[in-house]
Write a protein that holds these residues in place. Structure first.
Motif, short mmCIF file in Angstrom:
data_model
loop_
_atom_site.label_atom_id
_atom_site.label_comp_id
_atom_site.label_asym_id
_atom_site.label_seq_id
_atom_site.Cartn_x
_atom_site.Cartn_y
_atom_site.Cartn_z
N LYS A 38 0.83 -1.21 0.00
CA LYS A 38 0.00 0.00 0.00
C LYS A 38 0.86 1.25 0.00
CE LYS A 38 -3.59 -2.23 2.80
NZ LYS A 38 -4.14 -2.32 4.17
N GLU A 39 1.91 1.24 0.81
CA GLU A 39 2.81 2.38 0.89
C GLU A 39 3.48 2.65 -0.46
OE1 GLU A 39 6.70 3.79 3.51
OE2 GLU A 39 6.42 1.68 3.02
N LEU A 40 3.88 1.59 -1.13
CA LEU A 40 4.49 1.71 -2.44
C LEU A 40 3.55 2.39 -3.43
CD1 LEU A 40 6.45 1.04 -4.76
CD2 LEU A 40 5.58 -1.30 -4.71
N ILE A 41 2.31 1.93 -3.49
CA ILE A 41 1.34 2.52 -4.41
C ILE A 41 1.05 3.97 -4.03
CG2 ILE A 41 -1.04 2.40 -5.25
CD1 ILE A 41 -0.83 -0.64 -5.01
N ASP A 42 0.91 4.23 -2.73
CA ASP A 42 0.63 5.59 -2.30
C ASP A 42 1.76 6.55 -2.68
OD1 ASP A 42 -1.18 7.39 -0.61
OD2 ASP A 42 0.79 7.71 0.30
N GLY A 43 3.00 6.07 -2.60
CA GLY A 43 4.12 6.92 -3.01
C GLY A 43 4.05 7.29 -4.48
N ILE A 44 3.61 6.36 -5.31
CA ILE A 44 3.43 6.65 -6.74
C ILE A 44 2.31 7.66 -6.94
CG2 ILE A 44 2.76 5.66 -8.97
CD1 ILE A 44 4.13 3.03 -7.96
N LEU A 45 1.21 7.49 -6.23
CA LEU A 45 0.09 8.43 -6.35
C LEU A 45 0.49 9.83 -5.91
CD1 LEU A 45 -2.87 6.28 -4.93
CD2 LEU A 45 -2.16 6.56 -7.31
N ALA A 46 1.39 9.91 -4.94
CA ALA A 46 1.77 11.21 -4.39
C ALA A 46 2.71 12.00 -5.29
CB ALA A 46 2.42 11.01 -3.01
N THR A 47 3.39 11.33 -6.22
CA THR A 47 4.43 12.01 -6.99
C THR A 47 4.27 11.93 -8.51
OG1 THR A 47 5.84 10.04 -6.89
CG2 THR A 47 6.15 11.68 -5.17
N SER A 192 6.38 8.53 2.96
CA SER A 192 6.79 7.28 2.32
C SER A 192 8.18 7.40 1.74
CB SER A 192 5.79 6.93 1.20
OG SER A 192 6.29 5.87 0.43
N ARG A 193 8.97 6.34 1.90
CA ARG A 193 10.30 6.33 1.28
C ARG A 193 10.21 6.21 -0.23
NH1 ARG A 193 12.80 0.34 1.77
NH2 ARG A 193 10.91 -0.82 2.11
N PHE A 194 9.01 5.92 -0.75
CA PHE A 194 8.84 5.80 -2.20
C PHE A 194 8.54 7.16 -2.84
CE2 PHE A 194 7.68 1.63 -0.49
CZ PHE A 194 8.63 0.87 -1.14
N GLN A 195 8.29 8.18 -2.04
CA GLN A 195 8.03 9.50 -2.60
C GLN A 195 9.34 10.24 -2.82
OE1 GLN A 195 5.16 11.84 -0.48
NE2 GLN A 195 3.95 10.06 0.09
N ASP A 196 9.47 10.85 -3.96
CA ASP A 196 10.61 11.70 -4.24
C ASP A 196 10.26 13.10 -3.76
OD1 ASP A 196 12.58 13.34 -5.32
OD2 ASP A 196 12.83 12.06 -7.09
N GLN A 197 10.63 13.41 -2.52
CA GLN A 197 10.21 14.66 -1.90
C GLN A 197 10.78 15.89 -2.63
OE1 GLN A 197 7.97 14.58 0.37
NE2 GLN A 197 8.03 12.42 0.93
N LYS A 198 12.03 15.81 -3.07
CA LYS A 198 12.64 16.94 -3.77
C LYS A 198 11.94 17.20 -5.08
CE LYS A 198 17.09 18.65 -5.45
NZ LYS A 198 18.54 18.34 -5.59
#
Length: 219
Positions: A38-47, A192-198
């Motif tokens: 779920k975290e992986l998918i959420d990180g994709i949705l966020a970025t 999430s560590r899957f989000q590219d915050q920068k």
């Protein structure tokens, strides 16, 4: 040591095309939990908001693009989750599940199903909200034990739905887009560590692309 899919090389035509999953190479795999998925998918949705917005114009959704994004994200982050796309888990051999985690696959058929094995079907909201809602209902019914191959009947089974847009004036997401009686829940995003915050900070097109709703099928 178990060996399974580390990376699946995906070739295709983009959001509106049909993407094929092929070119599997083995590597040491790490057990993945459903919460990590779920975290992986959420990180994709966020970025990936701008790409998802384009995908939302497709009539039948954009699940294949999301499958590709999941595999690509794992490869980019050098994460070796035990995830395999497009697996035969049903008695109907013409049908495949979108992902199997920690379980037997066509490349490792002799692996045992354990209490960590799960099967996931994905649905992504496209232009036709009715098709999205109906598709979630179909996936919930597909994942009932009576439809599963005997080898997978003890696996945990989930349906994930990605909601891109809804009209508050017409009611809630649950009433408009989610089938009744299944108990879908909204995933609450965490850092999430899957989000590219920068990237998200510098590129305004990477606003949030959607929300993840999920349910575990227990029948």
């Amino acid at each position: 040591m178990r060996f399974t899919t580390r990376r699946n090389v995906v070739s295709g035509l983009g959001l509106s095309g049909v993407l094929g999953l092929a070119g599997i190479r083995p590597a040491a795999a790490d057990v993945v939990t459903i919460d990590q998925f779920k975290e992986l998918i959420d990180g994709i949705l966020a970025t990936k908001g701008s790409l998802i917005a384009a995908g939302a114009t497709v009539e039948n959704g954009w699940e294949k693009w999301l499958q590709k994004a999941i595999i690509d994200t794992l490869a980019e982050k050098h994460i070796t989750y035990d995830l395999a796309p497009e697996q035969h888990v049903y008695d109907n051999r013409d049908a495949t599940a979108d992902f199997v985690g920690n379980g037997p696959t066509k490349d490792n058929p002799n692996v045992a199903v354990t209490d960590k094995t799960f099967v996931v079907e994905l649905k992504c909201q496209g232009r036709n909200a009715s098709l999205f809602k109906a598709g979630l209902e179909i996936d919930c019914n597909k994942l009932r034990k009576r439809e599963m191959n005997a080898a997978y009947q003890s696996a945990r089974r989930y349906v994930f739905g990605v909601v891109v847009a809804w009209e508050p004036s017409k009611g809630t997401v649950e009433s408009q887009l989610l089938p009744k009686g299944h108990g879908f829940q909204k995933y609450v995003p965490m850092k999430s560590r899957f989000q590219d915050q920068k990237q998200a900070a510098n590129d305004k097109s990477t606003d949030r692309g959607g929300d993840l709703y999920w349910v575990e099928v227990t029948q």
